[in-house]
Design a protein around this motif. Structure first.
Motif, PDB file in Angstrom:
ATOM      1  N   ARG A   1       0.947  10.572  -2.654  1.00  0.00           N
ATOM      2  CA  ARG A   1       0.583   9.059  -3.870  1.00  0.00           C
ATOM      3  C   ARG A   1       0.819   8.217  -2.518  1.00  0.00           C
ATOM      4  O   ARG A   1       0.611   6.918  -2.567  1.00  0.00           O
ATOM      5  CB  ARG A   1       1.528   9.076  -4.769  1.00  0.00           C
ATOM      6  CG  ARG A   1       1.066   8.307  -5.519  1.00  0.00           C
ATOM      7  CD  ARG A   1       1.657   8.303  -6.606  1.00  0.00           C
ATOM      8  NE  ARG A   1       2.283   7.333  -8.272  1.00  0.00           N
ATOM      9  CZ  ARG A   1       2.745   6.463  -8.673  1.00  0.00           C
ATOM     10  NH1 ARG A   1       3.840   7.165  -8.890  1.00  0.00           N
ATOM     11  NH2 ARG A   1       2.711   5.240  -9.193  1.00  0.00           N
ATOM     12  N   ARG A   2       2.300   8.398  -2.142  1.00  0.00           N
ATOM     13  CA  ARG A   2       3.114   6.347  -1.042  1.00  0.00           C
ATOM     14  C   ARG A   2       1.904   6.427  -0.155  1.00  0.00           C
ATOM     15  O   ARG A   2       1.713   5.666   0.572  1.00  0.00           O
ATOM     16  CB  ARG A   2       3.771   6.890  -0.781  1.00  0.00           C
ATOM     17  CG  ARG A   2       4.632   6.920  -2.012  1.00  0.00           C
ATOM     18  CD  ARG A   2       6.439   6.879  -1.914  1.00  0.00           C
ATOM     19  NE  ARG A   2       7.654   6.635  -2.912  1.00  0.00           N
ATOM     20  CZ  ARG A   2       8.578   6.698  -2.659  1.00  0.00           C
ATOM     21  NH1 ARG A   2       9.207   6.800  -1.752  1.00  0.00           N
ATOM     22  NH2 ARG A   2       9.434   6.426  -3.348  1.00  0.00           N
TER      23      ARG A   2
ATOM     24  N   GLU B   1      -1.446   7.671   0.318  1.00  0.00           N
ATOM     25  CA  GLU B   1      -2.893   6.997  -0.362  1.00  0.00           C
ATOM     26  C   GLU B   1      -2.488   5.644  -0.938  1.00  0.00           C
ATOM     27  O   GLU B   1      -3.193   4.825  -0.259  1.00  0.00           O
ATOM     28  CB  GLU B   1      -2.933   7.401  -1.687  1.00  0.00           C
ATOM     29  CG  GLU B   1      -4.849   7.182  -2.463  1.00  0.00           C
ATOM     30  CD  GLU B   1      -4.381   7.759  -3.217  1.00  0.00           C
ATOM     31  OE1 GLU B   1      -5.327   7.344  -3.947  1.00  0.00           O
ATOM     32  OE2 GLU B   1      -4.301   9.256  -3.417  1.00  0.00           O
TER      33      GLU B   1
END
Length: 155
Positions: free
Chosen positions: A100-101, A103
């Motif tokens: 997620r980070r 991305e």
């Protein structure tokens, strides 16, 4: 001092190209649980170069988080100091980034390449990112505000 990302004969050693990115941020020194105001100077998927407001005497391999706001979203990117000039500049290598980070960082980099967003971020660009300080137990002394991490011998 030559840029730590370049090897012999000026060849680039980085896997990802750095993009110019002038953004106010805070650097969390994890071991000391202290935030240091800084400016991100350039960034890639692999790391960034920062400049602190005061002398930053940390050596290499110190756990940090680069914290900043981009287009209304708060980002905290974990990493380690890769190099410092023992003045105000440091190179940070991002580590242990969740998908997620990664991305979110890729979206920031795409935004840098595309130019400024159509509407301005409501957060002033000169604001220092502030985070609440965790409670420190009575058995541990507080190190809040400590920037000097190694003894500075002056002869």
């Amino acid at each position: 001092m030559a840029d730590a990302g370049q090897g012999m004969a000026g060849r680039e050693r980085r896997a990802d190209a750095r993009l110019p990115f002038h953004q106010e941020a805070s650097l969390l020194v994890v071991r000391q649980n202290s935030f240091i105001p800084c400016q991100i100077l350039d960034m890639s998927l692999g790391g960034c170069r920062i400049r602190t407001e005061r002398r930053f005497l940390a050596g290499p391999m110190i756990r940090v988080e680069v914290c900043f706001r981009f287009q209304g979203a708060m980002l905290r990117l974990p990493g380690v100091t890769q190099w410092t000039d023992r003045k105000q500049a440091a190179g940070i290598r991002f580590l242990d980034m969740s998908p997620r980070r990664v991305e979110a960082l890729a979206e920031v980099l795409a935004g840098i390449q595309d130019g400024p967003p159509p509407e301005a971020d409501p957060t002033p660009s000169t604001a220092v990112v502030e985070f609440p300080k965790p409670v420190i137990s009575a058995s541990r002394p507080s190190l809040d505000g400590v920037v000097q991490m190694q003894r500075d011998d002056v002869h």
